[in-house]
Enzyme design. Sequence first.
Site, PDB file in Angstrom:
ATOM      1  N   TYR A 156     -17.145   4.323   8.569  1.00  0.00           N
ATOM      2  CA  TYR A 156     -17.608   5.664   8.170  1.00  0.00           C
ATOM      3  C   TYR A 156     -16.469   6.670   8.352  1.00  0.00           C
ATOM      4  O   TYR A 156     -16.372   7.663   7.632  1.00  0.00           O
ATOM      5  CB  TYR A 156     -18.851   6.049   8.978  1.00  0.00           C
ATOM      6  CG  TYR A 156     -19.688   7.132   8.322  1.00  0.00           C
ATOM      7  CD1 TYR A 156     -20.267   6.936   7.078  1.00  0.00           C
ATOM      8  CD2 TYR A 156     -19.904   8.355   8.956  1.00  0.00           C
ATOM      9  CE1 TYR A 156     -21.025   7.918   6.477  1.00  0.00           C
ATOM     10  CE2 TYR A 156     -20.668   9.345   8.372  1.00  0.00           C
ATOM     11  CZ  TYR A 156     -21.226   9.117   7.131  1.00  0.00           C
ATOM     12  OH  TYR A 156     -21.979  10.097   6.545  1.00  0.00           O
ATOM     13  N   LYS A 163     -19.015  15.004   8.996  1.00  0.00           N
ATOM     14  CA  LYS A 163     -20.418  15.271   9.355  1.00  0.00           C
ATOM     15  C   LYS A 163     -20.529  15.973  10.707  1.00  0.00           C
ATOM     16  O   LYS A 163     -21.422  16.799  10.915  1.00  0.00           O
ATOM     17  CB  LYS A 163     -21.234  13.971   9.372  1.00  0.00           C
ATOM     18  CG  LYS A 163     -21.425  13.310   8.006  1.00  0.00           C
ATOM     19  CD  LYS A 163     -22.083  14.217   6.986  1.00  0.00           C
ATOM     20  CE  LYS A 163     -22.546  13.452   5.751  1.00  0.00           C
ATOM     21  NZ  LYS A 163     -22.949  14.346   4.655  1.00  0.00           N
TER      22      LYS A 163
END
Length: 256
Positions: A156, A163
């Site tokens: 990720y 995020k």
Amino acid sequence: MGLLEKKVGVVFGVANKRSIAWAIAQAWAREGAHLAFTYQGERLKENVAELAGTFGTDTLLMPCDVTQDDQIQLVFNEIRKRYGKLHLLLHSVAFAPREALEGRFLDTSRDAFRVALDVSTYSLVALARAAAPLMTEGGSILTLTYYGAEKVIPHYNVMGVAKAALEASVRYLAYDLGPQRIRVNAISAGPVNTLAARGISGFLEMLKHYEAKSPLRRNVAPEELGATGLFLASDGAAAITGQVIYVDCGYQIMGM
Ligand code: NAP
């Protein structure tokens, strides 16, 4: 009467019928919200036009690459002209170059870092600033985040960093906009098989892992994200702002 009757909303991030934005838009529309949609490029126009068209032929549909301030301004100018006000904004947009979503985070290039944070994080700030003057009756701004913001999820990588910055932005925006009765929240969604998700190396493994390890022993359904999106947009959530709400079948509570 629907929960969002007489509310005007704008949705950023529908690519196709699998998009999380589409699930939330449907839930909002079902409760009476009048929605405008944007799409990133001509490539997606037809798809989004077809979906948005299910809410009526007069649905406002505009191009908007969220890295372009002039395009953002045109969208909000048009909303002002057509409706004079806005109540709901859905930010369901993220991007990182594919090579940054495999291998080591250590190898993230300056350019991939800049692009990921610009598209996925700064865009929320830019959209909120453009929307706020139209939210004269108060409003609800909603974005989508993921658990990779707080824990390491292999591959990720830079999206996790984007995020984390997005979740912090939600809190700062909530503080700035609170006096105008504008709430800002994020849904942290468990993995959903969408176009963006398929760009993450090993994504199908993630789906299997959540199914095996989450307390509810399954993955989240798009309609469930829609239902939480509806709650956060509605008066039921009138005292909720600056929060990250986990809609992930409980996975976030697990240590192992
Ligand atoms: P999606 O259907 O592919 O939606 C992502 C959207 O972002 C697409 O419409 C995409 O358009 C748009 N986008 C990318 N760059 C843009 C730009 N510069 N300007 C405007 N739009 C741009 O995937 P999704 O999974 O529903 O993603 C929506 C949000 O949910 C993202 O923030 C994602 O990180 C988050 N999320 C997803 C999951 C998951 O497992 N799917 C889990 C947690 C959080 P293009 O297709 O043209 O690039």
